[in-house]
Write a protein that holds these residues in place. Structure first.
Motif, short mmCIF file in Angstrom:
data_model
loop_
_atom_site.label_atom_id
_atom_site.label_comp_id
_atom_site.label_asym_id
_atom_site.label_seq_id
_atom_site.Cartn_x
_atom_site.Cartn_y
_atom_site.Cartn_z
N ASP A 1 29.42 -14.24 -25.54
CA ASP A 1 29.01 -15.58 -25.95
C ASP A 1 30.11 -16.24 -26.77
O ASP A 1 31.02 -15.59 -27.28
CB ASP A 1 27.70 -15.55 -26.75
CG ASP A 1 27.78 -14.65 -27.98
OD1 ASP A 1 28.62 -14.92 -28.86
OD2 ASP A 1 27.02 -13.67 -28.06
N THR B 1 35.07 -16.06 -28.76
CA THR B 1 34.18 -15.41 -27.81
C THR B 1 33.94 -13.98 -28.25
O THR B 1 34.88 -13.23 -28.52
CB THR B 1 34.79 -15.41 -26.39
OG1 THR B 1 35.00 -16.77 -25.97
CG2 THR B 1 33.87 -14.71 -25.41
N ASP C 1 21.88 -21.67 -19.81
CA ASP C 1 21.80 -21.85 -21.26
C ASP C 1 22.07 -23.30 -21.68
O ASP C 1 21.75 -23.68 -22.81
CB ASP C 1 22.75 -20.90 -22.00
CG ASP C 1 24.21 -21.14 -21.66
OD1 ASP C 1 24.56 -21.04 -20.48
OD2 ASP C 1 25.01 -21.41 -22.57
N GLU D 1 25.17 -10.27 -23.44
CA GLU D 1 26.24 -10.90 -22.67
C GLU D 1 27.28 -11.48 -23.63
O GLU D 1 26.97 -11.78 -24.79
CB GLU D 1 25.68 -12.03 -21.80
CG GLU D 1 24.69 -11.58 -20.73
CD GLU D 1 25.35 -10.76 -19.63
OE1 GLU D 1 26.58 -10.91 -19.45
OE2 GLU D 1 24.65 -9.98 -18.97
N SER E 1 27.11 -19.62 -23.46
CA SER E 1 27.79 -18.71 -22.55
C SER E 1 29.23 -19.16 -22.31
O SER E 1 29.54 -20.36 -22.41
CB SER E 1 27.05 -18.65 -21.21
OG SER E 1 27.14 -19.91 -20.55
#
Length: 290
Positions: free
Chosen positions: A271, A259, A215, A269, A229
């Motif tokens: 992030d 997060t 990313d 996911e 990420s």
């Protein structure tokens, strides 16, 4: 005598229509918007209704570029992922790069265009230099372009190699490998058509799992996503901690606050919202003169 009994029917229809317009105007044009506005001020909804604004300006839902006037990363900020929205994170020009995995050969010259592979290679090299880690990736040269050969073969697409060109390395660059299948590799001359070559990416000896996360070198579909990420955020901890005069543990703790986990516990996911994270850094550990 009843006056209305002598009124033409079309007048009654118009009166009824006017009444409907007045009622709908009051209900939908005044009462409903005012009611929704009032509802939007309820605690828990007000932030979203106002565009999830940040106290220092901007929105936590739209990414920002943390670069200086020359386009270089500002070292005391966490960096976001690349953006193809306008000149970068332009909310009026949300866009993707529209380049796919087959985009490996650059168009060389003053009006040239980089392939997706070269963009990824250059970004990975730049991030590696910024964070003082190995920025190498498979199919990338040491100078940050695609490691792609154009092989001329005596049978067209098959047969013995007769000439080999490093397609993404413009002359007078030194090719990333000296020879291929016993043939010396040449640099590519801008403007020359190498369309008849067999495009051959070379993996090289870069690690299978690069230090620089994916990313960090690829843009989001919208070009506006403010998230990165956790792996990319952690890669930047030493630099931000050093620039801000913080301990790495303190920076890590702040990252954890911004997060988000997987949606519904299994979608996507985790992030990190970089916009919120950098705003928090400015509040808790402001930079003098910034």
């Amino acid at each position: 005598m009843n006056f209305l009994s002598k009124t033409p029917s079309w007048v009654g229809h118009h009166v009824a229509a006017i009444r409907v317009v007045v009622v709908l105007t009051v209900v939908l044009g005044l009462a409903y918007p005012l009611g929704m506005t009032a509802l939007a001020q309820v605690p828990g909804l007000r932030d979203q209704a106002h565009g999830s604004e940040l106290s220092g300006g901007g929105s936590k839902l739209i990414g920002q570029s943390f670069l200086d006037r020359k386009g270089a990363p500002i070292p005391y900020y966490f960096q976001t992922r690349p953006s193809d929205a306008g000149t970068g994170y332009d909310a009026s020009a949300s866009a993707a790069g529209n380049l796919g995995p087959e985009s490996t050969v650059d168009v060389l010259g003053p009006d040239g265009k980089q392939s997706l592979l070269t963009q990824v290679c250059a970004r990975s090299r730049a991030v590696g230099e910024l964070e003082h880690v190995d920025g190498s990736r498979p199919y990338c040269t040491a100078d940050g372009v695609g490691a792609v050969l154009g092989v001329f073969r005596d049978g067209g697409t098959t047969g013995r190699a007769t000439r080999v060109v490093s397609l993404d390395q413009a002359c007078p660059a030194r090719p990333f490998i000296a020879s291929y299948e016993g043939v010396a590799v040449e640099c590519a001359k801008p403007g020359v058509d190498y369309g008849k070559t067999v495009v051959t990416p070379i993996r090289g000896d870069a690690p299978a799992h690069p230090k620089v996360p994916a990313d960090a070198v690829t843009a989001s579909a919208s070009g506006l996503d403010p998230q990165i990420s956790p792996a990319y955020a952690k890669l930047q901890i030493p630099r931000v901690a050093r620039e801000r005069g913080m301990s790495e543990a303190a920076v890590l703790k702040l990252i954890a606050q911004y997060t988000s986990g997987r949606g519904l516990g299994f979608l996507g996911e985790p992030d990190v919202n970089v916009v919120e994270l950098n705003a928090a850094l400015d509040r808790t550990h402001p930079m003098k003169g910034a």
